[in-house]
Design a protein around this motif. Structure first.
Motif, short mmCIF file in Angstrom:
data_model
loop_
_atom_site.label_atom_id
_atom_site.label_comp_id
_atom_site.label_asym_id
_atom_site.label_seq_id
_atom_site.Cartn_x
_atom_site.Cartn_y
_atom_site.Cartn_z
N LEU A 182 -11.48 -10.49 2.71
CA LEU A 182 -10.46 -9.59 2.20
C LEU A 182 -9.22 -9.66 3.08
N VAL A 183 -8.08 -9.36 2.49
CA VAL A 183 -6.81 -9.34 3.23
C VAL A 183 -6.41 -7.90 3.45
N ARG A 184 -6.00 -7.63 4.68
CA ARG A 184 -5.52 -6.29 5.05
C ARG A 184 -4.12 -6.43 5.65
N SER A 185 -3.43 -5.32 5.74
CA SER A 185 -2.09 -5.34 6.34
C SER A 185 -2.21 -5.60 7.84
N TYR A 186 -1.08 -5.80 8.49
CA TYR A 186 -1.03 -6.09 9.91
C TYR A 186 -1.77 -5.06 10.76
N ASP A 187 -1.79 -3.80 10.29
CA ASP A 187 -2.45 -2.74 11.05
C ASP A 187 -3.86 -2.46 10.55
N GLY A 188 -4.41 -3.34 9.72
CA GLY A 188 -5.79 -3.22 9.29
C GLY A 188 -6.03 -2.37 8.06
N LYS A 189 -4.95 -1.86 7.45
CA LYS A 189 -5.12 -1.04 6.25
C LYS A 189 -5.42 -1.93 5.06
N PRO A 190 -6.32 -1.49 4.16
CA PRO A 190 -6.66 -2.33 3.00
C PRO A 190 -5.47 -2.53 2.07
N LEU A 191 -5.38 -3.72 1.51
CA LEU A 191 -4.40 -4.00 0.47
C LEU A 191 -5.15 -4.01 -0.85
N LEU A 192 -4.44 -3.66 -1.89
CA LEU A 192 -5.06 -3.64 -3.21
C LEU A 192 -4.47 -4.74 -4.07
N LEU A 193 -5.21 -5.14 -5.08
CA LEU A 193 -4.72 -6.15 -6.02
C LEU A 193 -3.48 -5.64 -6.73
N GLY A 194 -2.69 -6.56 -7.24
CA GLY A 194 -1.50 -6.19 -7.98
C GLY A 194 -0.27 -6.27 -7.11
N LEU A 195 -0.09 -7.38 -6.42
CA LEU A 195 1.10 -7.55 -5.60
C LEU A 195 2.35 -7.35 -6.45
N ASP A 196 3.23 -6.52 -5.99
CA ASP A 196 4.46 -6.23 -6.71
C ASP A 196 5.62 -6.74 -5.87
N ALA A 197 6.26 -7.79 -6.31
CA ALA A 197 7.32 -8.44 -5.53
C ALA A 197 8.51 -7.53 -5.27
N ARG A 198 8.66 -6.45 -6.04
CA ARG A 198 9.80 -5.56 -5.82
C ARG A 198 9.52 -4.53 -4.75
N ARG A 199 8.29 -4.47 -4.26
CA ARG A 199 7.94 -3.47 -3.28
C ARG A 199 7.65 -4.11 -1.93
N THR A 220 5.66 -5.15 1.49
CA THR A 220 4.29 -5.66 1.60
C THR A 220 3.27 -4.56 1.83
N GLY A 221 3.62 -3.50 2.54
CA GLY A 221 2.66 -2.45 2.82
C GLY A 221 2.47 -1.48 1.67
N VAL A 222 3.26 -1.60 0.63
CA VAL A 222 3.17 -0.70 -0.51
C VAL A 222 2.86 -1.54 -1.74
N LEU A 223 1.59 -1.81 -1.93
CA LEU A 223 1.18 -2.65 -3.04
C LEU A 223 0.69 -1.78 -4.18
N LYS A 224 0.97 -2.20 -5.37
CA LYS A 224 0.63 -1.47 -6.57
C LYS A 224 -0.90 -1.41 -6.71
N PRO A 225 -1.50 -0.21 -6.83
CA PRO A 225 -2.95 -0.11 -6.95
C PRO A 225 -3.47 -0.83 -8.19
N SER A 226 -4.65 -1.38 -8.06
CA SER A 226 -5.27 -2.08 -9.18
C SER A 226 -6.78 -1.92 -9.06
N ARG A 227 -7.52 -3.01 -9.31
CA ARG A 227 -8.97 -2.88 -9.45
C ARG A 227 -9.78 -2.93 -8.17
N GLY A 228 -9.20 -3.19 -7.03
CA GLY A 228 -10.00 -3.21 -5.81
C GLY A 228 -9.31 -3.93 -4.68
N PRO A 229 -10.04 -4.11 -3.56
CA PRO A 229 -9.46 -4.77 -2.39
C PRO A 229 -8.98 -6.18 -2.70
#
Length: 194
Positions: A143-160, A162-171
């Motif tokens: 799984l990929v996490r942010s630089y500080d270890g916080k989980p990232l969620l699916l649904g990368l949103d290019a307008r936002r 990197t640390g604020v990713l659009k929630p989706s179906r899981g890690p």
């Protein structure tokens, strides 16, 4: 404390104070990370050492991190590479830079490396160019996490950012993250050909 140690400590404090002001970083968007990076790779830290470096403008401590490269997503690099970060500890001397990424042997990451390797951090957006790779104990997936270890969620949103990713179906799984990077690279290549 000897006079030499006192002078060295004072010089390092001045360098650290000057560097501390430069640690205010505007968080890049995902597209900015991808487009600005000269090199993007998945790697594991296999060595980290701090050294005292002498330059024309004085002395400073840097930490050299050696990575085994498992995959290159953008750019070109061998199977092993080194990145140099400002700060670290040598003997009794320490230079701590606020927000500077710190690596431990065994850390796995996706790194977005700038063409400006001589800056305080060779990563795009200092710490924002580091994405941690961890194994999910339940599924065994990477799984990929942010630089500080916080989980990232699916649904990368290019307008936002990197640390604020659009929630989706899981890690966010590493293969999906790599795919998102490759899609951004392909889209940028298509735009440049037009």
């Amino acid at each position: 404390m000897t006079r030499r140690s006192l002078v060295l400590s004072a010089a390092l404090c001045l360098v650290a104070a000057r560097s501390a002001f430069s640690t205010t970083v505007i968080q890049p968007s995902f597209d900015e990370l991808v487009s600005k990076a000269e090199l993007i790779f998945v790697g594991e830290a296999v060595d980290t050492r701090s050294v005292l470096e002498t330059r024309r403008d004085g002395r400073r401590i840097v930490t050299i991190v050696t990575f085994d490269v498992s995959r290159v997503i953008k750019g070109s690099v061998g199977i092993r590479t080194q990145l140099t970060f400002l700060g670290g500890t040598v003997g009794d001397e320490a230079m701590d830079i606020a927000g500077m990424p710190k690596f431990q042997v065994g850390d796995r990451d996706v790194l977005f490396v700038s063409s400006e390797r001589s800056s305080a951090s060779p990563l795009i957006g200092m710490w924002h160019g580091r994405f941690r790779v961890v194994e999910d104990p339940a599924s065994g997936q990477l799984l990929v996490r942010s630089y500080d270890g916080k989980p990232l969620l699916l649904g990368l949103d290019a307008r936002r950012p990197t640390g604020v990713l659009k929630p989706s179906r899981g890690p966010l799984v590493l293969s999906e993250f790599e795919s998102a990077v490759r899609q951004r690279l392909a889209a940028a290549s298509d735009r440049n050909r037009r």
